[in-house]
Each structure stands twice: as structure tokens, then as C-alpha cells.
Design an enzyme around this catalytic site. Structure first.
Site, mmCIF file in Angstrom:
data_model
loop_
_atom_site.group_PDB
_atom_site.id
_atom_site.type_symbol
_atom_site.label_atom_id
_atom_site.label_comp_id
_atom_site.label_asym_id
_atom_site.label_seq_id
_atom_site.Cartn_x
_atom_site.Cartn_y
_atom_site.Cartn_z
ATOM 1 N N GLY A 135 0.823 -1.202 0.000
ATOM 2 C CA GLY A 135 0.000 0.000 0.000
ATOM 3 C C GLY A 135 0.856 1.250 0.000
ATOM 4 N N SER A 136 0.330 2.338 -0.548
ATOM 5 C CA SER A 136 1.027 3.621 -0.501
ATOM 6 C C SER A 136 0.774 4.297 0.853
ATOM 7 C CB SER A 136 0.553 4.516 -1.645
ATOM 8 O OG SER A 136 0.951 3.956 -2.880
ATOM 9 N N GLY A 137 1.465 5.416 1.063
ATOM 10 C CA GLY A 137 1.345 6.127 2.334
ATOM 11 C C GLY A 137 2.504 5.849 3.264
ATOM 12 N N HIS A 138 3.436 4.996 2.824
ATOM 13 C CA HIS A 138 4.599 4.645 3.652
ATOM 14 C C HIS A 138 5.901 5.207 3.068
ATOM 15 C CE1 HIS A 138 1.862 1.984 5.667
ATOM 16 N NE2 HIS A 138 1.677 1.249 4.593
ATOM 17 N N LYS A 152 5.833 -7.567 2.905
ATOM 18 C CA LYS A 152 5.501 -7.322 4.307
ATOM 19 C C LYS A 152 4.306 -8.202 4.674
ATOM 20 C CE LYS A 152 4.896 -2.745 4.327
ATOM 21 N NZ LYS A 152 4.836 -2.527 2.858
ATOM 22 N N ASP A 178 -1.371 -8.295 1.073
ATOM 23 C CA ASP A 178 -0.112 -8.358 0.315
ATOM 24 C C ASP A 178 0.278 -9.802 0.040
ATOM 25 O OD1 ASP A 178 0.292 -5.622 0.105
ATOM 26 O OD2 ASP A 178 1.480 -5.484 1.930
ATOM 27 N N HIS A 203 -0.502 1.182 9.879
ATOM 28 C CA HIS A 203 -1.789 1.596 9.308
ATOM 29 C C HIS A 203 -2.732 2.045 10.411
ATOM 30 C CE1 HIS A 203 -0.033 -1.700 6.887
ATOM 31 N NE2 HIS A 203 -0.227 -0.842 5.919
#
Lengths: 329, 329
Positions: A51-54, A102, A107, A216
């Protein structure tokens, strides 16, 4: 919601475009949200994502000595298998591909599905699952420990081994060794706001922090009052050392900011970690201090320890040149 | 106040200790709050510094190819002349010392006083004053434009020229050229809390941002409603281009986060800057995206443009290896 964005639905695309226009060594495949290395030597390919945001994870780790491709999902959401297959194909140069995943259910499912499909097309694919977060044994989005900032060490070690010409099995073996020897734990002082949602996923009180929170915003171990840097380091490091025996070992460390943590605070934490470890006969060999695996604008930090042997030290010190991590000759 | 600290009165010392224990190339002189380079070749010394709270500035820029010493004041407060003299002596190797000073009245007074005292002791000292912030012609703490993130370019250029063996006058000349050719402007989405104060210096409304705010929270041009990344980039870049003619030039850029700005947002800003400049016939040559000159946990960004010629490009591309900036061979 105050964010430096244009459109909540376009943050991933526009961010990856920004990474690509500012970094001459990577290219951006827009249809698949894949960042790939521009000049790819004939070697084992390393692919990660999620996921994005990391950010800088994971597009920011594409480059010499680390990843060959990174596959981005939407914010905090796993990328779909078709995107991952594109990443695998971008990274494949006839010597096979290692996936660094991860440990989140979404995922695992999507990367493993892409792996099967790619193998049906004749690409040899192996995978390493990173589950470094000792905070909770099971979590909202994972079976077993979550994967957090320790993943960066697995990128680095696998990338260095591939760069020096290791075979797929050799790269897999050393990447697995890194994953087996890394433990992490974090804490949060504030929440973050998903661009598409517009409000915080949870709220902490004015003097409240959360120990063991996930990247998250998944629940941690406990909500508690604000503590000193020393107290927080004691809690996080004791938990890490209770999970793995680091005594009398050399370790590499990531002191990771979650997005809104000032550098001043990360260095104060780093000093406390150094004091703590030396008192326990754990020897810090190398530190990485900064924002490596973030949660948008969450405030807080995580601490990752990688137990080293001669091989891991050598690969850790090998050069890499990416947006998120640069190690010199 | 939620901060990862132990004692508000010890944040500077503990942070600098953290920088030193995690970086083998620097040493920390505690009595003077000076970070100095460990192995100092016989060359012109480069010294900078100023109030703390802007990390990695300035201790994080000590190392190969940048500064030889950085002098830290308390948070947002200029270091005293005795500390600065210590920095000058740490940096002096018989070839003189250049001071890079951000244009704030307190810094000017203290650095210039230290310069005079050092010269009385026989050290040749020159200084460059950086005043890159085009937001306001005069400000709360400065006569003339303020010095902000563009200062990093002056560190880089001066450091590279000194590293390649330039004389004090040659280093001064090229550092002054960098200072003359850099312009910056920023905006803030939130305030920050000084550890010793415990509450924000100012407050912005839930949908309010401030254009042109300084790195100590000094007033900018206007408070306004939240805008898109594109609108913000248009405002900042138009103001910068109205101050200096960059048309048909190559430029280096710093897309700087103020401390609490997610990497995602900085890259979205970077993409908008790239689009804006190309439409104006300004050619981006190299980008630096990240937290280079911060204001504790302030959210927001600044944009810096350095107009390049062949000499500045060469010095910009020369290797450097510091906490805050690494440029490879």
C-alpha cells in the site's frame, strides 16, 4: 483536511510521477503504478511494494543496490496481482526475481498470486515474508507478526547480494537470513488522515500515546500517558530483546520516523537507544536515522534491530543509491 | 505537549549527542554545542550554524564535501559568539574559515563578533550571508530577506570548492555566487511547539494556511484557505520568478519539508514544480526532495531555486557525505 495534494483520488499517481521526475535513475509505469530501475544489469531482480502512504517505501528504494521494481497499491491498500506481475516483468532479466513482502494478508495473497502467474509464464520467482514487528503476535490485517520498517534491511541485503551477482537461491537465502534476524517495534503520538477519507482513523487524547501501534493505525499493546524518550525506548527495546537474543551481538539499527516526527526527536531517541543497548552488551554497528517507513503524517517512531554476522555486515555496507537510502563506497 | 524528548531544557544537547553516536564521521563538543568533522584535511574550513529546531540543519551537514563545523544555539535562538569561536577553531586548518550565516539579526551579530575575535587571534575569516526567502522584504528577525532552505546550496557549493583545494578567497567568491543566485519561498499548514514553551507560537484555523511564513513562525504574506498543491506551487514559484530571472536557465531545486510533511506530499509538490518550471522555460537540472531545513514539527514546505552555471553544476555534483545530504561519485 490540510494536505499538500490536488485530488485525493490521484495522490498515488501524482506522488510517483514526482518521484520519477526528480530522480533520473527510475522510471514510472503509470498504468500499473510501478516504479522501476532505468538501467538494469543482468542479475536477479528484487521486487517489493504494498500500500502507498509509507513513503519513501517502496518506490523510493528502487535503484542501485536495492530494488529493481516497486509496486504501489492505493493508500494503505495492497496492489493487485496484475500490477505486481508488471513489477516482476520489469525486474526480470533472465535470472529470476525475489519478492520481498511485508506480512499483511492482502499483500501475501496478491503477491503470491502474481508469483504463481509469473511462474506459469516461465519466470522463476521466490519470496521472503517480513514479519519484524514484535508488538502483537496477531493483528487486524495479518496472521502472525506484522511487517514494518525492518523490511528496509531486507531490501538492502537482498539488493546487495543480487548486485554482486548472487544466484536466485543465494539471494533468497541471505534475504531470509535478514528477515529472520530483524525485529522492530513502534509507537504513535498521533493518527493520520487517509486522503480519500478526510478524517483520522482513530484519535489519541491530548496526553495520550499508543505503544506498539501498526503503520496503518492498527491497535498496539496499550494506550498510555505521554512518556519520556528514555521510558519509551526502554519499553520498545525491552520488548524487542525479549523476542530475540541480541546480547553480545553487533546490530544495525533503523530509528524510523512515522512521517511527522522532527529529526530532533529521532536523534534524542537514537541516543537513548544507544545507551540502552550498550548497557545490555548489544553493540550498535551502524545506524540509519530518518523517515524510512512512514504512515502519512503520523507522529511517532519505530526501532528496528538487525543482528549481524560477517556476511550481513558486508552486504549492509555495500553501496546503494536510492531516494530513501544512500550508502557510499 | 507530545514530544519524544526527556527534558525541554536538554533537547539540543541530547539531539547532538544522538547525531554524534549514530554518525562515525563527526564529533560533538558538548561545552560549546559544536558538531565538527572528525578527519579534517588541510583545506579552507566551512562553518555554519544558528538556532536549533531546523534539523538536519546544521549539525547534519557536517562531513565530507560540506561543513567542517556547525554551531548550535538553543531552539530558534542564535548561538553565542564563544560557541561560534569554538566552531571556527575546530574548522581552521591554517587556510582560513568561511562562515555561512542565515540572515537573522541575532546570527549576524554573533557570527560577526566571533569573526572579529577570531581574526584578532590570527585566523582569516570571511562570511557569506544567505537571504534567499523572497516572501517578505523585511521581517521580524531580519533586516532584508530571511535566510531559509537555500542555505543548504551555499553549504554544498562552498564545501565542494573547499574540498577540491580552493583558497579562502576562491571559496568565498563561489559561495557568494551561490547565495546571490538562490531564491526560496515557503508556506505553513500548522505551527510548531518550542519544547521550552509548551504551546504553539501561533494558531492556524482548521482550513487555514499561511503563505510565506518563516522558519520560526514569523508572519508571511497572507493567511488564506487551504489550496491545492498546484495553486500553492503557482503562488510560491511565481513570487520566486518575479524576484529573479530564471527563464532559459538550468536550476537546482530543494523541495523542502518543514518537519511534519509526508514524503507523499513533497513529491506531489515536486511534480507540480516541475510542470510549472518547464512551462516557463526554466530547466530543472537536479532535485533534492526531503526535510533539509525544518521548523520542528511544522507542516508545510518551501521551494528553493539555484540558478546554475558550469562551475556551480560541477560543485553541486561533487561528492558529499553528511547526515542530511549525500551526493555520490
Amino acid at each position: 483536511m490540510k494536505k499538500l495534494i490536488n485530488d485525493p483520488n490521484r495522490v498515488v499517481t501524482e506522488m510517483l510521477e514526482g518521484m520519477a521526475v526528480t530522480n533520473p535513475n527510475i522510471i514510472y509505469h503509470k498504468d500499473f503504478e510501478v516504479i522501476a530501475r532505468k538501467n538494469k544489469p543482468k542479475k536477479v531482480g528484487i521486487v517489493s511494494g504494498g500500500g502507498s502512504g509509507h513513503e519513501p517505501a517502496h518506490g523510493g528504494y528502487v535503484g542501485i543496490g536495492m530494488l529493481d521494481a516497486a509496486v504501489a497499491g492505493n493508500v494503505f491498500a495492497s496492489p493487485s496481482p496484475d500490477r505486481i506481475i508488471k513489477g516482476i516483468k520489469e525486474a526480470h532479466r533472465g535470472k529470476g526475481v525475489l519478492l520481498v513482502i511485508k506480512n499483511y494478508s492482502g499483500d501475501i495473497m496478491n503477491f503470491e498470486m502474481a508469483k504463481e502467474l509469473a511462474e506459469m509464464e516461465g519466470v522463476s520467482v521466490r519470496s521472503v515474508i517480513v514479519k519484524d514487528d514484535v508488538a502483537v503476535p496477531e493483528s487486524t490485517y495479518s496472521t502472525g507478526r506484522r511487517g514494518i520498517a525492518g523490511t528496509i534491511f531486507v531490501h538492502k541485503i537482498a539488493g546487495a547480494k543480487a548486485e554482486e551477482g548472487g544466484t536466485l537461491e543465494e539471494v533468497l537465502t541471505v534475504a531470509q537470513k535478514a528477515a529472520d534476524n530483524v525485529r522492530s517495534m513502534g509507537m504513535a503520538m498521533s493518527s493520520c488522515i487517509l486522503p480519500g477519507v478526510g478524517k483520522p482513523g482513530f484519535v489519541l487524547g491530548e496526553n495520550e500515546i499508543e505503544i506498539g501501534m501498526g503503520i496503518h493505525g492498527e491497535p498496539g499493546i496499550e494506550k498510555t500517558n505521554v512518556k519520556t524518550a528514555k521510558e519509551i525506548v526502554n519499553i520498545l527495546c525491552n520488548k524487542i530483546l525479549s523476542d530475540m537474543d541480541y546480547i553480545n551481538s553487533e546490530v544495525a539499527l533503523i530509528i524510523n520516523g512515522l512521517g511527522a516526527t522532527p529529526a530532533m526527536e529521532l536523534y534524542i531517541i537514537a541516543k537513548e537507544v544507544d545507551d540502552f543497548l550498550k548497557a545490555k552488551n548489544v553493540t550498535p554497528y551502524k545506524y540509519f536515522v530518518g523517515n524510512f517507513m512512514t504512515s502519512l503524517e503520523m507522529a511517532g517512531c519505530s526501532i528496528s534491530l538487525l543482528k549481524l554476522d560477517a556476511e550481513l555486515k558486508r552486504l549492509l555496507d555495500a553501496p546503494c543509491n536510492t531516494i530513501g537510502l544512500k550508502v557510499g563506497d
